[in-house]
Scaffold this motif. Structure first.
Motif, PDB file in Angstrom:
ATOM      1  N   GLY A  60    -100.956 -15.811  48.334  1.00 57.42           N
ATOM      2  CA  GLY A  60    -100.663 -15.643  49.760  1.00 57.42           C
ATOM      3  C   GLY A  60    -101.919 -15.367  50.557  1.00 57.42           C
ATOM      4  N   GLU A  61    -101.726 -14.725  51.722  1.00 60.80           N
ATOM      5  CA  GLU A  61    -102.847 -14.495  52.653  1.00 60.80           C
ATOM      6  C   GLU A  61    -103.614 -13.214  52.341  1.00 60.80           C
ATOM      7  OE1 GLU A  61    -101.474 -14.221  56.692  1.00 60.80           O
ATOM      8  OE2 GLU A  61    -100.736 -16.271  56.702  1.00 60.80           O
ATOM      9  N   ALA A  62    -102.975 -12.112  52.665  1.00 59.24           N
ATOM     10  CA  ALA A  62    -103.621 -10.801  52.546  1.00 59.24           C
ATOM     11  C   ALA A  62    -102.528  -9.752  52.586  1.00 59.24           C
ATOM     12  CB  ALA A  62    -104.580 -10.590  53.721  1.00 59.24           C
ATOM     13  N   PRO A  63    -102.802  -8.560  52.042  1.00 69.61           N
ATOM     14  CA  PRO A  63    -101.783  -7.514  52.143  1.00 69.61           C
ATOM     15  C   PRO A  63    -101.524  -7.128  53.594  1.00 69.61           C
ATOM     16  CG  PRO A  63    -103.837  -6.666  51.175  1.00 69.61           C
ATOM     17  CD  PRO A  63    -103.991  -8.140  51.322  1.00 69.61           C
ATOM     18  N   GLY A  64    -100.296  -6.747  53.879  1.00 69.47           N
ATOM     19  CA  GLY A  64     -99.933  -6.201  55.181  1.00 69.47           C
ATOM     20  C   GLY A  64     -99.689  -4.704  55.039  1.00 69.47           C
ATOM     21  N   GLU A  67     -97.654  -3.652  51.910  1.00 69.33           N
ATOM     22  CA  GLU A  67     -98.396  -3.949  50.674  1.00 69.33           C
ATOM     23  C   GLU A  67     -99.520  -2.933  50.480  1.00 69.33           C
ATOM     24  OE1 GLU A  67     -97.539  -6.392  52.897  1.00 69.33           O
ATOM     25  OE2 GLU A  67     -95.979  -7.268  51.629  1.00 69.33           O
ATOM     26  N   PRO A  73     -98.977  -6.635  46.187  1.00 66.34           N
ATOM     27  CA  PRO A  73     -98.758  -7.781  47.074  1.00 66.34           C
ATOM     28  C   PRO A  73     -97.280  -8.115  47.256  1.00 66.34           C
ATOM     29  CG  PRO A  73    -100.333  -8.346  45.346  1.00 66.34           C
ATOM     30  CD  PRO A  73     -99.742  -7.009  44.990  1.00 66.34           C
ATOM     31  N   PHE A  74     -96.960  -8.624  48.400  1.00 67.50           N
ATOM     32  CA  PHE A  74     -95.626  -9.157  48.695  1.00 67.50           C
ATOM     33  C   PHE A  74     -94.485  -8.181  48.362  1.00 67.50           C
ATOM     34  CE2 PHE A  74     -97.942 -13.208  48.877  1.00 67.50           C
ATOM     35  CZ  PHE A  74     -97.350 -13.781  49.988  1.00 67.50           C
ATOM     36  N   ALA A  78     -91.782 -10.396  53.844  1.00 66.51           N
ATOM     37  CA  ALA A  78     -92.169 -11.702  53.272  1.00 66.51           C
ATOM     38  C   ALA A  78     -92.044 -11.650  51.755  1.00 66.51           C
ATOM     39  CB  ALA A  78     -93.598 -12.063  53.677  1.00 66.51           C
ATOM     40  N   ASN A 100    -103.345 -12.632  46.410  1.00 72.50           N
ATOM     41  CA  ASN A 100    -103.659 -12.986  47.800  1.00 72.50           C
ATOM     42  C   ASN A 100    -105.083 -13.508  47.886  1.00 72.50           C
ATOM     43  OD1 ASN A 100    -101.397 -12.377  49.566  1.00 72.50           O
ATOM     44  ND2 ASN A 100    -101.670 -10.244  48.966  1.00 72.50           N
ATOM     45  N   HIS A 180     -95.504 -20.397  53.920  1.00 75.55           N
ATOM     46  CA  HIS A 180     -95.555 -18.960  53.672  1.00 75.55           C
ATOM     47  C   HIS A 180     -94.154 -18.398  53.925  1.00 75.55           C
ATOM     48  CE1 HIS A 180     -96.613 -14.748  54.066  1.00 75.55           C
ATOM     49  NE2 HIS A 180     -97.771 -15.040  53.510  1.00 75.55           N
TER      50      HIS A 180
HETATM   51  N1  URA Z   1     -98.118 -11.792  53.158  1.00 79.30           N
HETATM   52  C1  URA Z   1     -99.054 -12.219  52.297  1.00 79.30           C
HETATM   53  O1  URA Z   1     -99.578 -13.297  52.459  1.00 79.30           O
HETATM   54  N2  URA Z   1     -99.374 -11.455  51.281  1.00 79.30           N
HETATM   55  C2  URA Z   1     -98.793 -10.285  51.048  1.00 79.30           C
HETATM   56  O2  URA Z   1     -99.135  -9.637  50.068  1.00 79.30           O
HETATM   57  C3  URA Z   1     -97.810  -9.865  51.952  1.00 79.30           C
HETATM   58  C4  URA Z   1     -97.481 -10.634  52.994  1.00 79.30           C
END
Ligand code: URA
Length: 226
Positions: A60-64, A67, A73-74, A78, A100, A180
């Protein structure tokens, strides 16, 4: 470092098993001078979760916010959507590996609260050597790039709408581009309930299952058919 330059970098790790190598990599990534020097990423590293022996690796992208709080992650909205997609595939989170393209939550001006943003090129470049080393340790049968940011970070290109549904080569591993889970969540709120996005994502996941050598039953083939 630019994304293209970062794409050539790998980290040397020691360890006998994949799990040991990943643990060694995570402790190197935690220090990550490149990422920390940017000053635009938050403190806490969120490395990855799942099975080091997995056949399928999701990026994925990055932790929010959530997370970062749980250091996994995730796990926010999402993440719940991703867990649902895995369930439809007959998989649990522990069966796959989830990572991520950026290992730190991108920071925002002022009181960030629960707000999140996508990582920029420099932020992705600072973490890319860790991600590419993760891939070379795990050697999954298939990678899934979740959304346009992961797709760009992995060097596949830009424009998830155009790129999705096909496999691309990332370090010799077939890599499917799909939406995503946050995009699917947004689409679900619109008229039509996001059925097109869900169907297309599911078509992509069936291709992933085939590539991973997983059986697909009739019930699964029938999901999102009219
Ligand atoms: N969206 C992401 O791309 N990664 C995460 O870990 C959480 C949300």
């Amino acid at each position: 470092m630019k994304l293209a330059a970062a794409a050539a970098a790998r980290i040397e790790v020691t360890g006998e098993t994949k799990a040991e190598k990943l643990a060694a990599l995570a402790s190197i990534a935690e220090k990550s001078p490149e990422a920390r020097a940017l000053g635009t990423l938050r403190e806490t590293m969120v490395f990855a979760v799942g099975n080091p022996e997995a056949q399928i690796l999701f990026i994925g992208e990055a932790p929010g916010f959530e997370e970062e709080r749980q250091q996994e992650p995730f796990v926010g909205p999402a993440g719940q959507k991703l867990t649902g997609i895995l369930k439809a595939m007959g998989l649990e989170r522990r069966d796959v590996y989830i990572s991520n393209i950026c290992k730190f939550r991108p920071a925002m001006e002022g009181n960030q609260g629960t707000s999140n943003r996508a990582p920029n090129d420099a932020e992705m470049a600072s973490c890319l050597p860790y991600v590419l080393t993760e891939i070379s340790i795990i050697q999954p049968k298939v990678i899934v790039a979740l959304g346009g940011v992961a797709c760009k970070g992995l060097g596949i290109g830009e424009g998830v709408m155009r790129l999705r549904g096909r496999f691309y080569d990332v370090q010799g591993i077939p890599t499917m581009v799909t939406y995503h889970p946050s995009y699917i969540l947004r689409e679900e709120k619109l008229a039509g309930g996001g059925i097109r996005a869900k169907r297309e994502c599911w078509e992509d996941m069936m291709k992933v299952m085939e590539k991973a050598g997983m059986p697909i039953n009739d019930k699964q083939r029938g999901y999102f058919q009219k």
